[in-house]
Scaffold this active site. Structure first.
Site, PDB file in Angstrom:
ATOM      1  N   ARG A  68       0.808  -1.216   0.000  1.00 47.95           N
ATOM      2  CA  ARG A  68       0.000   0.000   0.000  1.00 47.95           C
ATOM      3  C   ARG A  68       0.847   1.275   0.000  1.00 47.95           C
ATOM      4  O   ARG A  68       0.673   2.135  -0.836  1.00 47.95           O
ATOM      5  CB  ARG A  68      -0.818  -0.093   1.281  1.00 47.95           C
ATOM      6  CG  ARG A  68      -1.925   0.768   1.490  1.00 47.95           C
ATOM      7  CD  ARG A  68      -2.603   0.310   2.791  1.00 47.95           C
ATOM      8  NE  ARG A  68      -2.305  -1.086   3.109  1.00 47.95           N
ATOM      9  CZ  ARG A  68      -3.212  -2.020   3.244  1.00 47.95           C
ATOM     10  NH1 ARG A  68      -4.468  -1.742   3.114  1.00 47.95           N
ATOM     11  NH2 ARG A  68      -2.854  -3.247   3.537  1.00 47.95           N
ATOM     12  N   THR A  69       1.782   1.380   0.936  1.00 45.31           N
ATOM     13  CA  THR A  69       2.526   2.636   1.072  1.00 45.31           C
ATOM     14  C   THR A  69       3.400   2.886  -0.156  1.00 45.31           C
ATOM     15  O   THR A  69       3.479   4.000  -0.666  1.00 45.31           O
ATOM     16  CB  THR A  69       3.374   2.599   2.357  1.00 45.31           C
ATOM     17  OG1 THR A  69       2.517   2.323   3.452  1.00 45.31           O
ATOM     18  CG2 THR A  69       4.067   3.917   2.607  1.00 45.31           C
ATOM     19  N   LYS A  96      23.524  -7.132   0.585  1.00 46.75           N
ATOM     20  CA  LYS A  96      24.904  -7.606   0.374  1.00 46.75           C
ATOM     21  C   LYS A  96      25.857  -6.855   1.278  1.00 46.75           C
ATOM     22  O   LYS A  96      27.056  -6.813   1.047  1.00 46.75           O
ATOM     23  CB  LYS A  96      25.314  -7.388  -1.090  1.00 46.75           C
ATOM     24  CG  LYS A  96      24.500  -8.161  -2.079  1.00 46.75           C
ATOM     25  CD  LYS A  96      25.030  -7.908  -3.484  1.00 46.75           C
ATOM     26  CE  LYS A  96      23.942  -8.058  -4.528  1.00 46.75           C
ATOM     27  NZ  LYS A  96      24.137  -7.154  -5.655  1.00 46.75           N
ATOM     28  N   ARG A 118      11.716   3.234   3.299  1.00 43.24           N
ATOM     29  CA  ARG A 118      11.170   2.377   4.349  1.00 43.24           C
ATOM     30  C   ARG A 118      12.245   1.366   4.715  1.00 43.24           C
ATOM     31  O   ARG A 118      12.870   0.759   3.830  1.00 43.24           O
ATOM     32  CB  ARG A 118       9.932   1.642   3.872  1.00 43.24           C
ATOM     33  CG  ARG A 118       9.602   0.483   4.804  1.00 43.24           C
ATOM     34  CD  ARG A 118       8.250  -0.087   4.617  1.00 43.24           C
ATOM     35  NE  ARG A 118       7.220   0.861   4.981  1.00 43.24           N
ATOM     36  CZ  ARG A 118       5.942   0.514   5.158  1.00 43.24           C
ATOM     37  NH1 ARG A 118       5.564  -0.725   5.016  1.00 43.24           N
ATOM     38  NH2 ARG A 118       5.058   1.428   5.484  1.00 43.24           N
ATOM     39  N   HIS A 146       5.981   6.786  11.120  1.00 44.15           N
ATOM     40  CA  HIS A 146       5.453   6.604   9.767  1.00 44.15           C
ATOM     41  C   HIS A 146       4.628   7.870   9.500  1.00 44.15           C
ATOM     42  O   HIS A 146       3.399   7.857   9.533  1.00 44.15           O
ATOM     43  CB  HIS A 146       4.582   5.344   9.760  1.00 44.15           C
ATOM     44  CG  HIS A 146       4.150   4.862   8.414  1.00 44.15           C
ATOM     45  ND1 HIS A 146       4.378   5.570   7.255  1.00 44.15           N
ATOM     46  CD2 HIS A 146       3.501   3.730   8.042  1.00 44.15           C
ATOM     47  CE1 HIS A 146       3.879   4.880   6.229  1.00 44.15           C
ATOM     48  NE2 HIS A 146       3.343   3.771   6.689  1.00 44.15           N
TER      49      HIS A 146
HETATM   50  C1  NCD Z   1       1.790  -0.144   8.608  1.00 46.81           C
HETATM   51  C2  NCD Z   1       3.288  -0.219   8.563  1.00 46.81           C
HETATM   52  O1  NCD Z   1       3.860  -0.852   7.691  1.00 46.81           O
HETATM   53  O2  NCD Z   1       3.869   0.401   9.428  1.00 46.81           O
HETATM   54  N1  NCD Z   1       1.139  -0.314   7.406  1.00 46.81           N
HETATM   55  C3  NCD Z   1       1.161   0.606   6.409  1.00 46.81           C
HETATM   56  O3  NCD Z   1       2.110   1.337   6.209  1.00 46.81           O
HETATM   57  N2  NCD Z   1       0.070   0.702   5.654  1.00 46.81           N
HETATM   58  C4  NCD Z   1       1.225  -0.913   9.714  1.00 46.81           C
HETATM   59  C5  NCD Z   1       1.420  -2.393   9.732  1.00 46.81           C
HETATM   60  O4  NCD Z   1       2.289  -2.946   9.074  1.00 46.81           O
HETATM   61  O5  NCD Z   1       0.682  -3.036  10.493  1.00 46.81           O
END
Ligand code: NCD
Length: 338
Positions: A68-69, A96, A118, A146
């Site tokens: 999603r993100t 690596k 991320r 986040h």
């Molecule tokens: C969250 C995350 O990855 O921090 N999800 C997201 O970004 N949509 C929360 C989760 O993984 O539960």
């Protein structure tokens, strides 16, 4: 008589000041900055989109799983006219042994206009930001923050409660339920909600909602509760969190180990669901105007019943829609100079 020698304090290295060109977290961000992003997202939804990133390349560096993100950032950047390069965990050299800083410097050297990152290490985005000149946007770093998820949650709550004119959430109470200690979403939500004037109630068993979370507030606006049924009737929104099984311990559980063996400090999933899951019976205790949020991915049948996830109070898909707007606002400001 000799006077006792006082130990001299160690020289403190000043922390690197946060740059205005990055978004690393919502904690410490002035409320006006948060409102600036939300107002920009609102304008994008009403006034349309200008290609402020035309000719720029944005690197989407995802060293940890995400659907999603990553997609949301990709769509947001493309809608602003950028080219998007995806660097995904398994295919990057971080595995690596190349360090995060080297990765950041290499990507910068290729001439990108911004890096979205991320990673599983808390502080990864700040580490990269300190090493390069290009704007860095944190898309989730370990258990830390986040921030764009926090912004989209604020936007959605404001939208549901008619607070989009000033993005003032004063008088609203928001419950965050579940595995808060492992959740970067919870930390960004608490910072953002309290900055805009809301009260936050953290609910979960002690290992997931430790008393220390209250220190994220000013002493009055963040509280900890154990009894979901007592809190639900007075909240205006509830943010349900997933049990983060993958963050439960350093060591990997044996293949095939039952899920509960990987969940931090709870006796059984059934008991967890009974005490902290949002069933339709529980959702029925909420105020008529109260809404249900979840950052996804949902563990259906654990923290959230199917009927609530897809029911009339759920604004989970609205969160996803708003996520693109909020990320466009962030990218426009940080990488497009808007
Ligand atoms: C969250 C995350 O990855 O921090 N999800 C997201 O970004 N949509 C929360 C989760 O993984 O539960």
């Amino acid at each position: 008589m000799t006077r006792p020698v006082r130990p001299r304090p160690l020289p403190r290295r000043p922390a690197a000041p946060a740059r205005a060109t990055d978004l690393l977290g919502l904690a410490g961000l002035p409320a006006d900055d948060i409102r600036g992003y939300l107002t920009a997202a609102r304008s994008l939804s009403t006034e349309g989109v200008k290609p402020v990133l035309a000719g720029k390349v944005i690197a989407n560096v995802f060293l940890e799983d995400s659907t999603r993100t990553r997609t949301s950032f990709g769509i947001a950047a493309r809608r602003l006219g950028a080219h998007v390069v995806d660097l995904i965990g398994a295919s990057s050299s971080v595995n690596k042994g190349e360090t995060l800083i080297d990765t950041a410097r290499n990507i910068e050297a290729m001439g990108v206009g911004g890096i979205i990152v991320r990673a599983s290490q808390s502080g990864a985005a700040a580490l990269m930001a300190a090493a390069i000149d290009v704007p860095v946007i944190n898309a989730g770093d370990g258990r830390h923050e986040h921030p764009t998820q926090g912004l989209l949650d604020l936007f959605t709550i404001a939208q549901c409660h008619g607070r989009m004119r000033h993005f003032d959430l004063g008088g609203l109470t928001v419950a965050i339920v579940g595995d808060l200690s492992a959740s970067r979403v919870a930390r960004s939500d608490i910072a953002g909600l309290t900055a805009l004037g809301a009260r936050v109630v953290c609910i979960g068993p002690p290992p997931m909602a430790p008393a220390g979370l209250a220190s994220l507030g000013d002493g009055t606006n963040v509280s900890i509760e154990r009894d979901l049924d007592r809190v639900l009737p007075r909240v205006d929104a509830v943010i349900m969190l997933r049990i983060q099984f993958e963050r439960a311990g350093e060591s990997k559980p044996a293949a095939g180990a039952p899920l509960v063996a990987r969940a931090p400090g709870i006796a059984s999933i059934r008991e967890y669901r009974e005490r902290y899951g949002l069933s339709s019976a529980r959702a029925a205790q909420m105020k008529p105007s109260a809404v249900v949020l979840h950052p996804g991915p949902i563990n259906r049948g654990i923290e959230l019943d199917e009927s609530v996830a897809d029911g009339p109070r759920s604004v989970i898909l609205r969160q996803v829609t708003n996520g693109v707007l909020v990320r466009m606002a962030v990218l426009s400001r940080l990488c497009g100079g808007q």
